[in-house]
Design an enzyme around this catalytic site. Structure first.
Site, PDB file in Angstrom:
ATOM      1  N   CYS A 118       0.669  -1.268   0.057  1.00  0.00           N
ATOM      2  CA  CYS A 118      -0.111   0.166   0.093  1.00  0.00           C
ATOM      3  C   CYS A 118       0.852   1.496   0.042  1.00  0.00           C
ATOM      4  O   CYS A 118       0.425   2.395  -0.272  1.00  0.00           O
ATOM      5  CB  CYS A 118      -0.937  -0.019   1.002  1.00  0.00           C
ATOM      6  SG  CYS A 118      -2.099  -1.617   1.311  1.00  0.00           S
ATOM      7  N   HIS A 164      -3.635   6.611   6.418  1.00  0.00           N
ATOM      8  CA  HIS A 164      -3.852   5.744   5.620  1.00  0.00           C
ATOM      9  C   HIS A 164      -5.156   5.454   5.806  1.00  0.00           C
ATOM     10  O   HIS A 164      -6.004   5.280   4.779  1.00  0.00           O
ATOM     11  CB  HIS A 164      -2.960   4.541   6.160  1.00  0.00           C
ATOM     12  CG  HIS A 164      -2.820   3.378   5.188  1.00  0.00           C
ATOM     13  ND1 HIS A 164      -2.694   3.574   3.964  1.00  0.00           N
ATOM     14  CD2 HIS A 164      -3.164   2.236   5.494  1.00  0.00           C
ATOM     15  CE1 HIS A 164      -2.739   2.266   3.300  1.00  0.00           C
ATOM     16  NE2 HIS A 164      -3.078   1.599   4.290  1.00  0.00           N
ATOM     17  N   HIS A 166      -9.768   2.049  -1.101  1.00  0.00           N
ATOM     18  CA  HIS A 166      -8.336   1.768  -0.951  1.00  0.00           C
ATOM     19  C   HIS A 166      -7.952   1.147  -2.545  1.00  0.00           C
ATOM     20  O   HIS A 166      -8.077   0.128  -2.910  1.00  0.00           O
ATOM     21  CB  HIS A 166      -8.129   0.572  -0.259  1.00  0.00           C
ATOM     22  CG  HIS A 166      -6.732   0.532   0.276  1.00  0.00           C
ATOM     23  ND1 HIS A 166      -5.637   1.262  -0.352  1.00  0.00           N
ATOM     24  CD2 HIS A 166      -6.233  -0.087   1.526  1.00  0.00           C
ATOM     25  CE1 HIS A 166      -4.658   0.686   0.164  1.00  0.00           C
ATOM     26  NE2 HIS A 166      -4.746   0.144   1.404  1.00  0.00           N
TER      27      HIS A 166
END
Length: 644
Positions: free
Chosen positions: A283, A439, A477
């Site tokens: 990520c 995040h 995401h």
């Protein structure tokens, strides 16, 4: 001498729309925009989504009727809003209720009887089972008769309903394949070409003009995909071909490689002969690429760096992989969270709930690209200044209980980022004039671990109420491209004075640490120059932690003036006016839907006949500046040359 990486252009596409000129950002905060900005946002999305088309100086609906800006707001705002951001996966991508699959079945013939069937000879398996008897059928039909007894294993075509149906799909109606002659390219590469075209056009100066003043080896492209291209035209198709009885194509493996977003840009957009790099860090992948670019600019190795990622993971198999890890917000779990929901259908719009009661993240697709100049080139060309990248800090987690469990690395990356920022803008500004783009995935584990890390760092640096944004509540995401989404939103905040609120934050979960943090469901209104720096935080699978420090446009300009002097900066700002005008011309045309993706195939191809090489330089067609071969050694204190 130090070199500051200045952000001079950016572009891309995600479920909020086009990235350049903050259009995607405006979709996040549209409810706080003036009517004129709302109109501009809806006009841009209407043509992007093919709701309207612009022809002969006017916007036209599907029946060819002219629409005024007020008409667009009144008639089309609902359909545009419903078909952007997180939502139920659209059937134009795939039908989540009827995903093709195979059901394994074992036939067992009873009582020792035999069963026969006919089939084309070319459809017979290479290895004929021992309990089969194969006989030719008379004539030239090519058919054979198969007789067997005992057992027979079959795979029967079937369908399944996906347990996760939320996705951050690109705006409905927009198809990156239609923007150029895509030739069955994977969707992630189609998105990458659109995104880099958008970023280059946002510069307000032509790429060919830049090639006249910058040597080819001083240009670099830093881009990748965290998972590679896993759809049917990439690695996904290659891996499934044999099982499905299909042939593997000659392109699937090559197209599926994770560095292809950089390779495509080098070969088919920029004609780049300089540095190329493809970092991967789950990520945190975008920040890994950004770190490499920033380091090279700081060291004087690059004057231009293109940084980005493209990720297209909205594929049933990828959904199932993350669902099996208990990482995604399943429909059934969302319904349990919404106790008052009596419809039996989850609210897909609010599926991602960072720092609230939540049950998993939501997958999305995105391609984001940013153009960085070193400060000298920015001043020389009159480039726009959207901010600067101070630095990026990356740390692993160390020993772990499992590869997916959190660790200590993010505490280090966050703390080093805070310490660095303090050295640039001062302690008081760190404490009162910075904010965090978290995040914020929307998982129970993230809300606890990331909030604890942010809170611990804020407490250590005496930050009382650190504003925390978490834009995945809007966008989902996008895996490797996620930090690119965050950076685009940060630049939007400095342009429009709004830190996007965490709109799904109906209440803060009890296990969220918040004594020194400020979580807001509403957008936080600020003066454009209130915040001098932003922290982009990423916690990646496997222990890939990264925190980027982004300096505001005003801080970047102050640093440029400190280095280059007021007189030179005044000249630079005068040059900027023309650059900004050129950029606005592109944006005006893009709002009208006049966009294509750059794809230069089979043109300007170089071979050895074009080589102009001696021991001091290489001259390359298309570049006015030569590659300098007088490469100095960094090891002057270890010189072992013997002078005669």
């Amino acid at each position: 001498m130090s070199h500051l990486p200045v952000i001079v252009g950016f572009g891309g596409i995600n479920c909020a729309g086009r990235t350049s000129f903050h259009h995607g950002y405006l979709r996040l905060v549209f409810d706080k925009l003036s009517k004129s900005l709302q109109t501009e946002m809806f006009m841009g999305l209407s043509t992007l989504m093919r709701v309207l088309k612009f022809n002969e100086g006017q916007f036209l609906d599907g029946e060819g009727i002219s629409c005024t800006p007020d008409d667009i707001l009144d008639r089309f705002s609902d359909v545009i809003l419903k078909n952007t951001l997180l939502r139920r996966i659209g059937v134009d991508l795939f039908d989540a209720d009827h995903v093709p699959c195979n059901k394994k079945m074992r036939l067992n013939i009873c009582n020792g009887e035999s069963v026969s069937f006919t089939v084309s000879r070319r459809e017979l398996p290479n290895q004929i089972p021992a309990n089969w008897k194969v006989e030719d059928i008379s004539g030239d039909s090519g058919q054979v008769k198969v007789t067997f007894n005992g057992e027979l294993d079959l795979f029967l075509p079937d369908e399944r309903k996906m347990q996760v149906q939320t996705g951050g799909q690109l705006p409905t109606g927009f198809d990156p394949a239609e923007m150029y002659n895509s030739k069955h390219h994977p969707r992630g590469l189609q998105m990458a070409l659109f995104a880099i075209t958008d970023a280059i056009n946002s510069l307000g100066m032509g790429w060919n003009e830049l090639k006249k003043i910058v040597a080819p080896d001083l240009i670099g492209v830093y881009a990748s995909s965290g998972m590679g291209q896993l759809d049917a035209t990439g690695n996904g198709g290659m891996m499934k071909a044999g099982v499905l009885g299909q042939r593997t194509s000659s392109k699937q493996l090559a197209m599926g490689l994770a560095q292809m977003p950089a390779d495509f840009i080098n070969a088919y957009v920029l004609g780049n002969l300089g540095h190329t790099s493809a970092q991967i860090g789950a990520c945190a992948t975008f920040l890994y690429n950004l770190s490499a670019a920033v380091r090279d600019i700081q060291l004087g190795k690059r004057k231009i760096a293109i940084v980005g990622n493209s990720e297209a993971p909205l594929i049933p198999e990828i959904y199932e992989g993350y669902r099996a890890m208990s990482a995604l917000g399943e429909d059934s779990k969302l319904l349990k969270l919404d106790k008052n929901n009596q419809t039996g259908i989850p609210d897909y719009r609010t599926a991602c709930r960072p720092f609230s009661e939540n049950c998993g993240f939501s997958l999305s697709e995105s391609a984001q690209y940013f153009v960085l100049f070193d400060d000298e080139l920015a001043v020389e060309t009159g480039a726009q200044v959207f901010g600067a990248v101070g630095d990026v800090f990356i740390n692993a987690d160390g020993y772990k209980k499992s590869i997916s469990s959190p660790g200590f690395g993010n505490y280090i990356s966050l703390s080093k980022a805070a310490g660095f920022t303090r050295s640039v803008i001062g302690e008081e500004s760190l404490r009162h004039r910075t904010f965090v783009s978290a995040h914020g995935t929307g998982t129970p584990q993230n809300r606890t671990t990331e909030s604890h890390g942010l809170n611990a760092v804020a407490k250590s640096f005496n930050i009382e109420k650190w504003p925390v944004s978490a834009i995945k509540c809007y966008l989902g995401h996008s895996l490797g491209a996620a930090s690119g989404d965050q950076l685009a939103a940060v630049l939007g905040t400095w342009s429009h004075g709004l830190i996007p609120g965490i709109f799904t934050l109906d209440s803060i979960a009890e296990d969220v640490h918040q004594s020194h943090l400020h979580f807001s469901q509403e957008h936080i209104e600020v003066d454009n120059d209130t915040y001098q720096a932003a922290f982009i935080n990423s916690k990646g699978f496997g222990g890939n932690n990264a925190t980027g420090v982004i300096l505001s446009p005003q801080v970047a300009l102050d640093m440029l003036e400190q280095k280059h002097g007021r007189k030179k900066i005044q000249t630079f700002q005068n040059r900027q006016e023309k650059v900004k005008q050129n950029a606005m011309v592109y944006d005006s045309e893009a709002i009208k839907g006049h966009m294509t993706s750059t794809y230069i195939f089979g043109e300007n191809v170089l071979d050895e006949t074009h080589l102009d090489l001696n021991d001091r330089k290489i001259k390359v067609p298309g570049f006015d500046q030569a590659v300098n071969l007088d490469v100095s050694s960094p090891y002057t204190d270890m010189d072992i040359r013997k002078e005669n």
